[in-house]
Design a protein around this motif. Structure first.
Motif, short mmCIF file in Angstrom:
data_model
loop_
_atom_site.label_atom_id
_atom_site.label_comp_id
_atom_site.label_asym_id
_atom_site.label_seq_id
_atom_site.Cartn_x
_atom_site.Cartn_y
_atom_site.Cartn_z
N LEU A 1 -24.01 -48.21 -51.79
CA LEU A 1 -23.32 -47.26 -50.95
C LEU A 1 -22.51 -46.52 -51.85
CD1 LEU A 1 -23.98 -47.25 -48.09
CD2 LEU A 1 -21.71 -48.26 -47.57
N ARG A 2 -21.72 -46.79 -52.84
CA ARG A 2 -20.80 -46.23 -53.34
C ARG A 2 -21.28 -45.44 -54.60
NH1 ARG A 2 -14.97 -47.85 -51.38
NH2 ARG A 2 -15.63 -48.05 -49.18
N ALA A 3 -22.54 -45.87 -54.95
CA ALA A 3 -23.12 -45.27 -56.12
C ALA A 3 -23.08 -43.70 -56.28
CB ALA A 3 -24.58 -45.88 -56.38
N PRO A 4 -23.20 -43.00 -55.39
CA PRO A 4 -23.29 -41.40 -55.29
C PRO A 4 -22.16 -40.84 -55.37
CG PRO A 4 -24.46 -42.26 -53.13
CD PRO A 4 -23.89 -43.56 -53.78
N ASN A 5 -20.93 -41.81 -55.47
CA ASN A 5 -19.79 -41.16 -55.58
C ASN A 5 -19.49 -40.53 -56.88
OD1 ASN A 5 -19.26 -41.97 -53.00
ND2 ASN A 5 -17.54 -43.24 -53.51
N GLN B 1 -18.81 -36.24 -61.17
CA GLN B 1 -19.56 -35.34 -62.28
C GLN B 1 -19.68 -33.97 -61.66
OE1 GLN B 1 -19.58 -37.07 -65.11
NE2 GLN B 1 -20.02 -35.15 -65.94
N ARG B 2 -20.17 -33.55 -60.82
CA ARG B 2 -20.54 -32.39 -60.47
C ARG B 2 -19.59 -31.45 -60.35
NH1 ARG B 2 -25.79 -31.62 -56.69
NH2 ARG B 2 -24.90 -29.51 -56.91
N TRP B 3 -18.38 -32.05 -59.97
CA TRP B 3 -16.79 -31.08 -59.95
C TRP B 3 -16.71 -31.01 -61.58
CZ3 TRP B 3 -15.03 -28.26 -56.31
CH2 TRP B 3 -15.25 -28.41 -55.16
N ILE C 1 -21.25 -26.84 -58.26
CA ILE C 1 -20.94 -26.94 -57.00
C ILE C 1 -21.30 -25.68 -56.26
CG2 ILE C 1 -18.54 -28.16 -57.56
CD1 ILE C 1 -17.08 -25.30 -57.15
N GLY C 2 -22.92 -25.68 -56.19
CA GLY C 2 -23.69 -24.32 -55.55
C GLY C 2 -23.35 -24.14 -54.13
N TRP C 3 -22.71 -25.44 -53.50
CA TRP C 3 -22.68 -25.35 -52.18
C TRP C 3 -21.42 -24.70 -51.76
CZ3 TRP C 3 -21.93 -29.91 -55.06
CH2 TRP C 3 -20.37 -30.25 -55.29
N ALA D 1 -12.03 -32.28 -41.43
CA ALA D 1 -12.75 -31.46 -42.24
C ALA D 1 -13.33 -32.70 -43.36
CB ALA D 1 -12.49 -30.54 -43.16
N PRO D 2 -14.38 -33.42 -42.79
CA PRO D 2 -14.93 -34.79 -43.82
C PRO D 2 -15.50 -34.15 -44.96
CG PRO D 2 -16.31 -34.24 -41.58
CD PRO D 2 -15.08 -33.36 -41.68
N LEU D 3 -15.44 -34.78 -46.02
CA LEU D 3 -16.03 -34.22 -47.47
C LEU D 3 -15.83 -32.80 -47.56
CD1 LEU D 3 -17.60 -36.83 -46.35
CD2 LEU D 3 -19.48 -36.14 -47.52
N CYS D 4 -14.79 -32.42 -47.68
CA CYS D 4 -14.24 -30.99 -47.36
C CYS D 4 -14.29 -30.22 -48.88
CB CYS D 4 -12.86 -30.86 -47.01
SG CYS D 4 -11.51 -31.66 -48.09
N GLY D 5 -14.61 -30.71 -49.88
CA GLY D 5 -14.67 -29.98 -51.25
C GLY D 5 -13.30 -29.02 -51.23
N LYS D 6 -13.60 -27.92 -51.66
CA LYS D 6 -12.44 -26.94 -51.60
C LYS D 6 -12.79 -25.52 -50.71
CE LYS D 6 -13.80 -24.32 -55.53
NZ LYS D 6 -13.60 -23.58 -56.94
#
Ligand SMILES: C[S@@+](CC[C@H](N)C(=O)[O-])C[C@H]1O[C@@H](n2cnc3c(N)ncnc32)[C@H](O)[C@@H]1O
Length: 231
Positions: free
Chosen positions: A8-12, A17-19, A24-26, A52-57
């Protein structure tokens, strides 16, 4: 850690790394147009607390604050949170709590940590959820867990504005994942009434997905209102 938890936590790691890579194309500099168009349908008084879950910036948090709301954002990446405050010239205080590092300034409380640890703290003060690119950022197994978490932690009156994407999943791998209306109903339908407010064909109305090789890409905006059923 059990095997299932590890999976479950592997995608973290990928998100962190993307940050680091600034991949961060989204992230959009403009406020989300659907938020501007549809937030009023929640009839939420100023001063209310928005999760705001998973809020990024996300700059949308800044727009919400401008409307008089308080924001609780949850984000894995410390880099994302520090960039949010830097880019708005805000000087937050930072405190370590059990599961989250809490960054606060004015109407903003951004918690650095894993959304799936949110059940460990009291969230009964939340009045609404703004989900843009959160549910669709999670794999199918995580989406089930996320929906359960949100249902369990929200107090009975809280509404959700949800922005999703739909496309043939075999034409592109997520994230973002395709999350159709049937799945939204399966995840939330027992506890919320689900109203589709708007849909937008992104392939023909924007140039955002022209080069992804997908034959369809539709954005859907839902309003989820508590159905009043026991959890
Ligand atoms: C697709 S981005 C969307 C960000 C934001 N909602 C927006 O609209 O710009 C997903 C974000 O969720 C964060 N994230 C992914 N898994 C998470 C988790 N388990 N807990 C907290 N944040 C997570 C990622 O670091 C990333 O910033």
């Amino acid at each position: 850690m059990s095997k299932s938890t590890t999976e479950l936590r592997a995608p973290n790691e990928n998100w962190l790394q993307r940050w680091k890579d600034n991949n961060i194309g989204w992230h959009h500099v403009e406020f989300n147009q659907h938020l501007l168009n549809y937030w009023h349908s929640l009839y939420l008084p100023a001063g209310s607390l928005v999760l705001a879950p998973l809020c990024g910036k996300s700059r949308d948090m800044f727009w919400l604050a401008e409307q008089g709301y308080r924001i609780r954002g949850i984000e894995l990446s410390r880099l994302a949170i520090s960039q949010f405050f830097d880019e708005h010239n805000l000087k937050p205080t930072v405190e370590q709590h059990d599961y989250f590092e809490q960054w606060r300034q004015g109407p903003f409380e951004l918690l650095c940590g894993d959304i799936f640890d949110l059940a460990q703290q009291d969230n009964s003060d939340i009045d609404a959820v703004y989900d843009r690119a959160s549910l669709i950022a999670l794999n199918p197994q995580q989406r089930k867990q996320f929906a359960r978490l949100i249902i369990d932690l929200l107090p009975g009156h809280a509404k959700i504005l949800l922005v999703t994407l739909e496309y043939p999943q075999d034409e592109m791998s997520g994230p973002p994942y395709s999350v159709g209306e049937a799945e939204i109903r399966e995840l939330f339908g027992q506890n919320f009434t689900i109203n589709l407010l708007h849909h937008l064909d992104l392939l023909h109305n924007t140039d955002r997905y022209q080069h992804h090789g997908v034959s369809q890409m539709v954005e859907k905006i839902y309003l989820l209102k508590p159905a009043g059923n026991p959890k």
